[in-house]
Design a protein around this motif. Structure first.
Motif, PDB file in Angstrom:
ATOM      1  N   VAL A  31      11.619  -8.718   0.516  1.00 17.44           N
ATOM      2  CA  VAL A  31      11.552  -7.317   0.486  1.00 17.44           C
ATOM      3  C   VAL A  31      12.659  -6.812  -0.382  1.00 17.44           C
ATOM      4  CG1 VAL A  31      11.916  -5.080   1.647  1.00 17.44           C
ATOM      5  CG2 VAL A  31      10.244  -6.883   2.508  1.00 17.44           C
ATOM      6  N   ARG A  32      13.891  -7.660  -0.186  1.00 16.61           N
ATOM      7  CA  ARG A  32      15.181  -7.147  -0.886  1.00 16.61           C
ATOM      8  C   ARG A  32      14.845  -7.534  -2.591  1.00 16.61           C
ATOM      9  NH1 ARG A  32      17.584  -3.321   0.492  1.00 16.61           N
ATOM     10  NH2 ARG A  32      19.418  -3.762  -0.612  1.00 16.61           N
ATOM     11  N   ALA A  33      14.201  -8.442  -2.672  1.00 21.56           N
ATOM     12  CA  ALA A  33      14.032  -8.703  -4.035  1.00 21.56           C
ATOM     13  C   ALA A  33      13.052  -7.861  -5.011  1.00 21.56           C
ATOM     14  CB  ALA A  33      13.370 -10.430  -4.316  1.00 21.56           C
ATOM     15  N   ASN A  34      11.958  -7.606  -4.087  1.00 17.81           N
ATOM     16  CA  ASN A  34      10.821  -6.842  -4.846  1.00 17.81           C
ATOM     17  C   ASN A  34      10.951  -5.500  -4.495  1.00 17.81           C
ATOM     18  OD1 ASN A  34       9.610  -9.274  -5.412  1.00 17.81           O
ATOM     19  ND2 ASN A  34       8.595  -9.513  -3.678  1.00 17.81           N
ATOM     20  N   HIS A  35      11.600  -4.958  -3.441  1.00 21.28           N
ATOM     21  CA  HIS A  35      11.478  -3.604  -3.117  1.00 21.28           C
ATOM     22  C   HIS A  35      13.041  -3.239  -2.961  1.00 21.28           C
ATOM     23  CE1 HIS A  35       7.343  -3.552  -2.847  1.00 21.28           C
ATOM     24  NE2 HIS A  35       7.222  -4.389  -2.471  1.00 21.28           N
ATOM     25  N   PRO A  36      13.908  -3.061  -3.539  1.00 16.15           N
ATOM     26  CA  PRO A  36      15.472  -3.055  -3.334  1.00 16.15           C
ATOM     27  C   PRO A  36      15.689  -1.667  -2.738  1.00 16.15           C
ATOM     28  CG  PRO A  36      14.790  -2.879  -5.616  1.00 16.15           C
ATOM     29  CD  PRO A  36      13.826  -3.369  -5.131  1.00 16.15           C
ATOM     30  N   GLY A  37      14.642  -0.646  -2.867  1.00 16.75           N
ATOM     31  CA  GLY A  37      14.918   0.785  -2.270  1.00 16.75           C
ATOM     32  C   GLY A  37      14.632   0.611  -0.798  1.00 16.75           C
TER      33      GLY A  37
ATOM     34  N   ALA B 100      22.358 -12.486   5.255  1.00 14.93           N
ATOM     35  CA  ALA B 100      22.507 -12.876   4.233  1.00 14.93           C
ATOM     36  C   ALA B 100      21.614 -13.193   3.195  1.00 14.93           C
ATOM     37  CB  ALA B 100      22.913 -14.660   4.425  1.00 14.93           C
ATOM     38  N   ALA B 101      20.369 -12.821   3.819  1.00 13.68           N
ATOM     39  CA  ALA B 101      19.112 -12.550   2.959  1.00 13.68           C
ATOM     40  C   ALA B 101      18.875 -11.244   2.475  1.00 13.68           C
ATOM     41  CB  ALA B 101      17.847 -13.029   3.754  1.00 13.68           C
ATOM     42  N   GLY B 102      19.802 -10.327   2.875  1.00  9.20           N
ATOM     43  CA  GLY B 102      19.611  -8.868   2.542  1.00  9.20           C
ATOM     44  C   GLY B 102      19.387  -7.828   3.595  1.00  9.20           C
ATOM     45  N   ALA B 103      19.444  -8.243   4.842  1.00  7.75           N
ATOM     46  CA  ALA B 103      19.510  -7.212   5.929  1.00  7.75           C
ATOM     47  C   ALA B 103      20.603  -6.360   6.069  1.00  7.75           C
ATOM     48  CB  ALA B 103      19.158  -7.507   7.321  1.00  7.75           C
ATOM     49  N   SER B 104      20.327  -4.950   6.122  1.00 10.74           N
ATOM     50  CA  SER B 104      21.643  -4.174   6.301  1.00 10.74           C
ATOM     51  C   SER B 104      22.294  -4.134   7.823  1.00 10.74           C
ATOM     52  CB  SER B 104      21.162  -2.749   6.037  1.00 10.74           C
ATOM     53  OG  SER B 104      20.480  -2.767   4.651  1.00 10.74           O
ATOM     54  N   GLY B 105      21.447  -4.348   8.819  1.00 16.54           N
ATOM     55  CA  GLY B 105      22.100  -4.634  10.194  1.00 16.54           C
ATOM     56  C   GLY B 105      21.033  -4.983  11.120  1.00 16.54           C
TER      57      GLY B 105
ATOM     58  N   ALA C 141       0.786  -1.213   0.158  1.00 12.96           N
ATOM     59  CA  ALA C 141      -0.109  -0.086   0.070  1.00 12.96           C
ATOM     60  C   ALA C 141       0.762   1.287   0.064  1.00 12.96           C
ATOM     61  CB  ALA C 141      -0.952  -0.065   1.189  1.00 12.96           C
ATOM     62  N   ASP C 142       1.876   1.085   0.784  1.00 10.78           N
ATOM     63  CA  ASP C 142       2.769   2.452   0.942  1.00 10.78           C
ATOM     64  C   ASP C 142       4.158   2.110   1.402  1.00 10.78           C
ATOM     65  OD1 ASP C 142       3.614   4.877   1.092  1.00 10.78           O
ATOM     66  OD2 ASP C 142       2.469   5.620   2.649  1.00 10.78           O
ATOM     67  N   PRO C 143       4.832   1.766   0.573  1.00 13.37           N
ATOM     68  CA  PRO C 143       6.443   1.266   0.960  1.00 13.37           C
ATOM     69  C   PRO C 143       7.076   1.991   1.915  1.00 13.37           C
ATOM     70  CG  PRO C 143       6.009   1.012  -1.604  1.00 13.37           C
ATOM     71  CD  PRO C 143       4.906   1.763  -0.927  1.00 13.37           C
ATOM     72  N   PRO C 144       7.659   1.386   2.721  1.00 16.74           N
ATOM     73  CA  PRO C 144       8.501   2.505   3.709  1.00 16.74           C
ATOM     74  C   PRO C 144       9.685   2.783   3.195  1.00 16.74           C
ATOM     75  CG  PRO C 144       8.494   0.054   4.596  1.00 16.74           C
ATOM     76  CD  PRO C 144       7.579   0.209   3.505  1.00 16.74           C
ATOM     77  N   LYS C 145      10.456   3.445   3.985  1.00 19.77           N
ATOM     78  CA  LYS C 145      12.008   3.656   3.682  1.00 19.77           C
ATOM     79  C   LYS C 145      12.673   2.514   4.205  1.00 19.77           C
ATOM     80  CE  LYS C 145      15.392   6.047   1.824  1.00 19.77           C
ATOM     81  NZ  LYS C 145      15.686   6.010   0.230  1.00 19.77           N
ATOM     82  N   VAL C 146      12.416   2.321   5.526  1.00 15.39           N
ATOM     83  CA  VAL C 146      12.967   1.411   6.421  1.00 15.39           C
ATOM     84  C   VAL C 146      12.124   0.539   6.807  1.00 15.39           C
ATOM     85  CG1 VAL C 146      14.515   0.901   8.363  1.00 15.39           C
ATOM     86  CG2 VAL C 146      14.693   3.099   7.164  1.00 15.39           C
ATOM     87  N   LEU C 147      12.488  -0.970   6.969  1.00 15.69           N
ATOM     88  CA  LEU C 147      11.665  -1.968   7.516  1.00 15.69           C
ATOM     89  C   LEU C 147      12.383  -2.567   8.572  1.00 15.69           C
ATOM     90  CD1 LEU C 147       9.373  -4.323   7.578  1.00 15.69           C
ATOM     91  CD2 LEU C 147      10.830  -5.708   6.206  1.00 15.69           C
ATOM     92  N   VAL C 148      11.745  -2.683   9.694  1.00 12.44           N
ATOM     93  CA  VAL C 148      12.463  -2.927  10.943  1.00 12.44           C
ATOM     94  C   VAL C 148      11.634  -4.338  11.526  1.00 12.44           C
ATOM     95  CG1 VAL C 148      13.152  -2.545  13.410  1.00 12.44           C
ATOM     96  CG2 VAL C 148      13.289  -0.680  11.681  1.00 12.44           C
ATOM     97  N   THR C 149      12.078  -5.386  11.378  1.00 10.33           N
ATOM     98  CA  THR C 149      11.472  -6.730  11.588  1.00 10.33           C
ATOM     99  C   THR C 149      12.090  -7.398  12.504  1.00 10.33           C
ATOM    100  OG1 THR C 149      10.569  -8.662  10.405  1.00 10.33           O
ATOM    101  CG2 THR C 149      12.591  -7.773   9.590  1.00 10.33           C
ATOM    102  N   ASP C 150      11.106  -8.270  13.404  1.00  8.46           N
ATOM    103  CA  ASP C 150      11.606  -9.338  14.371  1.00  8.46           C
ATOM    104  C   ASP C 150      11.822 -10.595  13.344  1.00  8.46           C
ATOM    105  OD1 ASP C 150      11.937 -10.860  16.529  1.00  8.46           O
ATOM    106  OD2 ASP C 150      10.006 -11.075  17.154  1.00  8.46           O
TER     107      ASP C 150
END
Length: 216
Positions: free
Chosen positions: A70-76, A96-101, A46-55
């Motif tokens: 998310v990294r595959a479909n929304h690289p930004g 390894a799946a694409g998280a930045s930290g 609905a509204d892509p965020p700039k940052v995803l913070v996930t458990d």
């Protein structure tokens, strides 16, 4: 100043409230919170965020699978995982799946906001323990790397189920996709865990990714 949209995914209500309040206290952040992967997907669509913070451990799947998706479909979208201390394998699986930290669950409120801004500035915030863990895994002369994929003894069916685990599929979804009985899936997963010498989905995904057994 541009407002930074953040989507928080955390199923534990007290933790979710505390993290939401810590992030929302920054006037530059616009924060939305959900407690499962399905709602996270809907919010992102609905509204892509700039940052995803996930458990990582969520009621309808694993945060590692959401991260890869998310990294595959929304690289930004930048992804930060929420972790507890001494959970190196799961955090590294998410990286390894694409998280930045990652953000430690009991971090101070000001540290949580700082971590988000570090990621937006191109940094990858990691603890010393996780950095050491990554270095150990990358050492070319470690016995676990030398043993090679072939010696693990995983069957083709187990590789398929491992891929389903990495994608966050339920036992029923894995069984339906492979045309096998749902009752047999736990037995396959136990065998996978034993062969990979792991104890959780996140650990299994990390081992599979680092050994190039699967690709997300």
């Amino acid at each position: 100043m541009e407002t930074i949209r953040i989507l928080l995914v955390e199923d534990d209500p007290p933790t979710r409230r505390r993290l939401h309040e810590a992030l929302a206290s920054d006037p530059g952040f616009d924060v939305a919170s959900v407690d499962n992967i399905a709602d996270a997907r809907a919010a992102i669509a609905a509204d892509p965020p700039k940052v995803l913070v996930t458990d990582l451990e969520l009621p309808d799947g694993h945060g590692t699978a959401l991260t890869a998706e998310v990294r595959a479909n929304h690289p930004g979208i930048e992804v930060l995982v929420i972790s507890v201390l001494c959970d190196e394998r799961n955090v590294v699986a998410a990286i390894a799946a694409g998280a930045s930290g990652y953000i430690v669950k009991d971090a101070l409120p000001e540290d949580i906001g700082d971590t988000v801004r570090q990621v937006l500035q191109g940094h990858s915030p990691l603890s010393a323990a996780i950095a050491r863990y990554i270095l150990r895994r990358l050492q070319p002369d470690t016995p676990r790397v030398q043993e090679g994929n072939a010696q693990l003894g995983l069957t083709r069916r187990e590789i398929d189920i491992l891929w389903g685990i990495a994608k966050g599929l339920t036992y029923n979804e894995i069984a339906d996709g492979l045309g096998i009985s749902r009752k047999t899936v736990p037995n396959y997963i136990k065998s996978i865990y034993r062969k990979l010498e792991v104890n959780s989905r996140g650990e299994a995904v990390f081992e599979a990714l680092t050994r190039n057994l699967i690709q997300l």
